[in-house]
Each structure stands twice: as C-alpha cells, then as structure tokens.
Design an enzyme around this catalytic site. Structure first.
Site, PDB file in Angstrom:
ATOM      1  N   CYS A 118       1.809  39.637 -24.749  1.00 11.80           N
ATOM      2  CA  CYS A 118       2.792  40.717 -24.901  1.00 11.80           C
ATOM      3  C   CYS A 118       3.580  40.770 -23.594  1.00 11.80           C
ATOM      4  CB  CYS A 118       2.139  42.048 -25.267  1.00 11.80           C
ATOM      5  SG  CYS A 118       1.123  42.802 -23.991  1.00 11.80           S
ATOM      6  N   CYS A 192       4.256  41.310 -29.295  1.00 10.99           N
ATOM      7  CA  CYS A 192       5.410  42.065 -28.820  1.00 10.99           C
ATOM      8  C   CYS A 192       6.668  41.301 -29.224  1.00 10.99           C
ATOM      9  CB  CYS A 192       5.310  42.194 -27.297  1.00 10.99           C
ATOM     10  SG  CYS A 192       6.797  42.760 -26.471  1.00 10.99           S
ATOM     11  N   CYS A 199       8.644  33.767 -25.044  1.00 14.56           N
ATOM     12  CA  CYS A 199       7.420  33.000 -24.792  1.00 14.56           C
ATOM     13  C   CYS A 199       7.715  31.505 -24.864  1.00 14.56           C
ATOM     14  CB  CYS A 199       6.352  33.381 -25.814  1.00 14.56           C
ATOM     15  SG  CYS A 199       4.740  32.621 -25.498  1.00 14.56           S
TER      16      CYS A 199
END
Length: 257
Positions: A118, A192, A199
């Site tokens: 997250c 998230c 990411c």
C-alpha cells in the site's frame, strides 16, 4: 402426480449467463475497473456495465470508488455472499450437497512468497501481512511494504490486530518497497489504488489488486477512526481466507493496468 415447479436458485440465475460467469471468474482474481474488464473479457463497455449491474443487484459483486481517482470504481466479488448463495444452491438440489467438511490445513509445496503493498505501509498492508502469517501459521513467506512509507505504524493498526486477532506488531516499522526490488515473489497484492498505479513490475509474479480504502483517510481522532479500522481488518481477513487456495492452485496472472 405432477411435482410443483421449484424456483431456480438466485446464484444459478445470475451466474449461468456466459458473460456474467466470465465476469465473476475475472473478479475472482482481484479487483478491476470496467475499462480493464473490457480488455480482459473482450466485450463492449456498455454490455459489461449492464451485466455488472445485474451482479451488483444480486449481491454477488460490489463496487468501491477509487481512492486514487474518484472518477473510477473498482469491482470485486462479495466472497462471503457468494459462499452463502453457492451453499444454498447445493442444498436446494439435494440436502447432501450442502456445505462440506472444513478444508485441510494450508500447507504449500513448494514454499510460497507473498508481498502486500500500500502507500504508507502503516495500516492495510501491515494488517494483511500479519493476518496471512496467522492463517498459515508462518508457512508462507509474507512481507509488506509501501511506495511512500509513513514514519511509523498507525496506532489503530496496532490496536486492531492486538484486540481483534491477538497479534502483536509493536516495534514493527514501515518498509520502503525499493528495499525489496531484488526479492522474488510468487504473488504481489496491492491494497491501495494509488499504490497499484505506481508499483513497479516484479518478474514472473501473479498480480492481484484489492481496492480497500485507507481507514485513516476520513480524519478525526484515533478513537473516531477505530471502527473503520475494525471494518477494514475484517474485510482483509475475509479476503485472506479466500486467497489461500489460489496461492497454490491458480496460474500466474498479471493485472491489466
């Protein structure tokens, strides 16, 4: 003697349509936006939106507004509701087809490594890491990290794990995702919406997204937000329990991003 006609169980009415079944199968692998399902399923946006509405009305699918881009919504399976409706479907056909015995203890072979991500690594991903480790008695190599880690754990994350699950993470500190760049993982799960977009890719890794709002986002005192942390931890716990079979039986799938 003519037998009275039995109603078709709601789950069968909803899931028997080929496209709706495909949507359910797609969402079983993680949370997706409509435009991503258009790409994954190969049907028009209007058609997919129509069938998603039927699945939502039937209680099998839920939608949450993206915490990264409020114009978007992520769809996901209501796993407990699906379980209840499936059990009812079997029982409606024959009593012996009701809920069966509990599954055997989770014991992955070969070992499995899972990363939760997250933004702050101070609440959602830490809760997920702790709960997966608890459900597997440490038999899964489980870590979590943040794309922009906070200075410390959110007090309510520490509290909810201690009070609701008997897990102590006192002394745990947020970890930056960059520190794990060279580590191999079988599964990476983003919790998230913002972290999902930033990411980095991990090679040969199954990607799953769970669109779970930040329980601290509403603001207020820790006491004010604690019920939200309780609800968030409960949702993550449900998702973890349904994740376990997928860790060893499903193929590697990359989320459409």
């Amino acid at each position: 003697m003519v037998l009275s006609r039995q109603p078709v169980p709601p789950f069968l009415q909803l899931a028997a349509h080929p496209l709706r079944w495909q949507l359910l199968a797609t969402l079983s692998g993680g949370d997706y936006r409509v435009r991503e399902m258009v790409t994954l399923v190969g049907e028009s946006q209007n058609l997919i939106s129509y069938h998603l509405r039927l699945l939502r009305d039937g209680g099998l699918v839920r939608a949450t507004r993206s915490s990264f881009d409020g114009r978007d919504s992520y769809y996901h399976l209501d796993l407990d509701r699906c379980t209840q409706m499936l059990a009812g479907t079997g029982t409606a056909l024959h009593p012996a087809l009701g809920p069966g015995p509990a599954p055997p203890p989770f014991d992955p072979t070969p070992p499995v490594a899972v990363l939760f991500v997250c933004t702050g690594n101070s609440a959602r991903s830490v809760i997920a890491e702790a709960l997966l480790r608890r459900h597997t008695s440490g038999r899964v190599d489980t870590v979590s990290a943040g794309t922009r880690p906070k200075p410390g754990m959110h007090p309510n994350a520490v509290r909810v794990l201690r009070e609701e699950f008997g897990i102590d993470i006192a002394g745990r500190h947020p970890r930056h995702l960059d520190t794990l760049a060279d580590s191999p993982f079988d599964t990476v799960i983003t919790l998230c919406d913002k972290a999902r977009e930033v990411c980095p890719e991990f090679d040969d890794t199954r990607w799953i997204h769970w669109s779970i709002p930040d329980p601290a986002a509403a603001g207020g005192t820790d006491e004010d937000t604690y019920p939200t942390f309780q609800a968030t931890a409960a949702e993550i716990d449900i998702r973890i329990r349904y994740l376990l079979p997928a860790l060893t039986t499903e193929p590697v799938i990359r989320s459409a991003r």
